[in-house]
Scaffold this active site. Structure first.
Site, PDB file in Angstrom:
ATOM      1  N   ASN A  16       0.849  -1.187   0.000  1.00 15.04           N
ATOM      2  CA  ASN A  16       0.000   0.000   0.000  1.00 15.04           C
ATOM      3  C   ASN A  16       0.886   1.238   0.000  1.00 15.04           C
ATOM      4  OD1 ASN A  16      -0.435  -1.366   2.888  1.00 15.04           O
ATOM      5  ND2 ASN A  16      -0.711   0.789   3.293  1.00 15.04           N
ATOM      6  N   ASP A  17       0.605   2.244   0.758  1.00 19.02           N
ATOM      7  CA  ASP A  17       1.179   3.599   0.609  1.00 19.02           C
ATOM      8  C   ASP A  17       2.649   3.677   0.175  1.00 19.02           C
ATOM      9  OD1 ASP A  17      -1.090   3.627   2.148  1.00 19.02           O
ATOM     10  OD2 ASP A  17      -0.129   4.449   3.913  1.00 19.02           O
ATOM     11  N   GLN A  33       4.683   0.481   1.873  1.00 11.87           N
ATOM     12  CA  GLN A  33       4.089  -0.453   2.817  1.00 11.87           C
ATOM     13  C   GLN A  33       4.021  -1.814   2.145  1.00 11.87           C
ATOM     14  OE1 GLN A  33       2.348   0.421   6.312  1.00 11.87           O
ATOM     15  NE2 GLN A  33       4.408   1.111   5.802  1.00 11.87           N
ATOM     16  N   TRP A  41      -3.091  -7.574   3.205  1.00 12.57           N
ATOM     17  CA  TRP A  41      -2.422  -6.761   4.215  1.00 12.57           C
ATOM     18  C   TRP A  41      -1.987  -7.654   5.390  1.00 12.57           C
ATOM     19  CZ3 TRP A  41      -2.830  -4.967   9.290  1.00 12.57           C
ATOM     20  CH2 TRP A  41      -2.129  -3.790   9.571  1.00 12.57           C
ATOM     21  N   SER A  77       3.416   3.712   7.800  1.00 16.32           N
ATOM     22  CA  SER A  77       3.885   4.717   6.828  1.00 16.32           C
ATOM     23  C   SER A  77       4.710   5.831   7.448  1.00 16.32           C
ATOM     24  CB  SER A  77       2.697   5.313   6.093  1.00 16.32           C
ATOM     25  OG  SER A  77       2.209   4.362   5.191  1.00 16.32           O
ATOM     26  N   ARG A 141      -0.259   8.549  13.614  1.00 17.26           N
ATOM     27  CA  ARG A 141       0.617   7.875  12.637  1.00 17.26           C
ATOM     28  C   ARG A 141       1.011   8.732  11.432  1.00 17.26           C
ATOM     29  NH1 ARG A 141      -4.364   5.341  12.573  1.00 17.26           N
ATOM     30  NH2 ARG A 141      -5.593   5.453  10.651  1.00 17.26           N
ATOM     31  N   ASP A 142       1.944   8.163  10.679  1.00 18.70           N
ATOM     32  CA  ASP A 142       2.352   8.608   9.343  1.00 18.70           C
ATOM     33  C   ASP A 142       3.098   9.944   9.363  1.00 18.70           C
ATOM     34  OD1 ASP A 142       0.853   6.356   8.775  1.00 18.70           O
ATOM     35  OD2 ASP A 142      -0.856   7.444   7.952  1.00 18.70           O
TER      36      ASP A 142
END
Ligand code: FRU
Length: 454
Positions: A16-17, A33, A41, A77, A141-142
């Site tokens: 993903n990201d 990710q 996932w 992320s 997060r992130d």
């Protein structure tokens, strides 16, 4: 045959990201990710690919795997920044204690060769000791990191307890010791911000948001990616905001992030969407990135162009006609298709057309319409609005009478660019012998199709 040709994917497993997009020691690095062990996932790693030209990518060993201090269940992320000769990654450590008890904290890793990464012994570098107490550590997060003068700044998605989502600003002198600055942005429409990315050079704030309700016909995806023209007021720790909008009008687009370590403004996003089935999973892979895109802000408008693929242009075919009225066919499934029209009437551009399937692009009611209802393997999401259920996305046009469209097709994706806007979607047609069919009427029509030699 069953893989994307030039879009970053995990080769095997789930991605993903995009994470840590950075130009370092002469190469573009893209981390992402990654769950290498299955096409769904799972505990998040950071996959890694490098490129000289943003088109051809070489896959390197996994850069981060979960299991360290502060990241026992996942390396979520984050972003990258070059500090002197060293490459720093800042990411979210995910910790799941069961029974819904989750702790998300920020960690740092670094490398001097851009291949092998060491996690800091000080991890986590931002945790509940630094997060003000009225924000929730289970949704934190992130980190999007950048440098301003002698200081590093990190923008981190958070949730204010009992309220909506926020972007919090933190600062550090050394990437390791951090302090809280401010609650910098709260204009949330949905459940939780994710993947904030402030590109100070371009003056753009990108952010994605879970469960953001659609704004009319635009972006009816269940999770949205938006931009704002933005400057940061370092005295107040608040963004000074201009206008904004959706970053991409297609089905499959999330978590755009811009490159650091270069003055070029380039972003990549995940060309996929949460809460959808992914028909490539039985072939061992799920998810891919968009093509890297150059961007800038014009007033309040985001202007996006794909990076040039010209050096890979192979066989060209096409036509140029005044008063076009008819139909013609071109072959190809991995190509760039450039179309110029004046006064197009009922113009149908069909791509990825095969014996049983077709993907339709047309100009209707002042918008470019993308229809994947008969495109191939069925893709269902959690969206319940009519357009989504019918497989349709629309991109508003300023001047539909004079239009230049660029369509970039990989084996399982179509990215459509017009008027500085973009519309990106996956298409899973596993049939062979695919072609392009153009039909209808136009006062002028020019078509060029370049096969890509990659
Ligand atoms: C966004 C996201 C991030 C998180 C990551 C986990 O797509 O949910 O917020 O860090 O994916 O894989």
């Amino acid at each position: 045959m069953c893989r994307q040709k030039f879009h970053i994917s995990g080769e095997t497993g789930w991605i993903n990201d995009p994470n840590g997009l950075v130009f370092y020691k002469g190469k573009y690095h893209a981390f992402f990710q990654y769950y290498p062990h299955a096409a769904h996932w799972g505990p998040m790693h950071w996959g890694h690919a490098v490129s000289d030209d943003l088109i051809k990518w070489q896959y390197l060993p996994v850069a981060l795997a979960p299991g360290g201090n502060g990241d026992k269940d996942g390396c979520f992320s984050g972003t990258a920044i070059v500090v002197g000769e060293r490459l720093f990654l800042m990411y979210t450590g995910f910790n799941d204690y069961g029974g819904g008890v989750i702790r998300q904290v920020q960690c740092v890793a670094y490398s001097d060769d851009g291949v092998n990464f060491v996690k800091s012994t000080l991890n986590p570098v931002i945790d509940e000791k630094i997060l003000p107490e009225d924000y929730d550590i289970s949704d934190f997060r992130d980190p999007g990191v950048w440098r301003h003068g002698d200081d590093f700044y990190a923008l981190i998605a958070a949730r204010k307890t009992g309220e909506n989502s926020r972007l919090l600003l933190f600062t550090s002198r050394d990437m390791l010791n951090w302090k809280f600055v401010s609650d910098s942005f709260e204009e949330s429409r949905g459940a939780m911000f994710e993947c904030p990315d402030f590109d100070e050079n371009a003056g753009v704030l990108f952010y994605s948001e879970q469960f953001a309700p659609p704004a009319g016909n635009v972006n009816p995806n269940i999770h949205a990616s938006s931009y704002r023209a933005a400057k940061l007021d370092y005295d107040t720790g608040r963004f000074v905001l201009g206008g904004g909008g959706t970053v991409d009008y297609g089905f499959d687009f999330y978590a755009p992030q811009s490159f650091s370590g270069t003055d070029e403004n380039i972003y990549i996003a995940w060309q996929q969407m949460w809460d959808r089935n992914i028909p490539s999973a039985p072939f061992g892979w799920a998810g891919c990135m968009t093509l890297p895109r150059r961007f800038y802000i014009d007033g309040d408008k985001l202007v996006t162009e794909p990076v040039s693929l010209e050096k890979y242009y192979g066989e060209a075919a096409g036509c140029e006609r005044e008063n076009f009225d008819g139909e013609f066919k071109l072959d190809g499934d991995i190509y760039v298709l450039e179309i110029e029209t004046e006064n197009a009437k009922e113009l149908k551009i069909e791509i990825k057309k095969s014996e049983n399937y077709t993907t339709l692009i047309k100009i209707e009611n002042g918008a470019l319409v993308f229809d994947r209802s008969r495109s191939g393997e069925t893709i269902n999401g959690r969206e319940t609005d009519n357009l989504s259920v019918q497989g349709i996305r629309t991109m508003p046009l300023d001047d539909p009478e004079n239009l230049k469209i660029k369509i970039v097709c990989d084996r399982f994706s179509a990215e459509i660019f017009a008027e500085g806007k973009a519309m990106s979607s996956t298409v899973y047609n596993f049939e062979g012998d695919q072609f392009i069919n153009i039909s209808g009427k136009a006062a002028r029509l020019k078509v060029k199709r370049y096969l890509l030699n990659l």
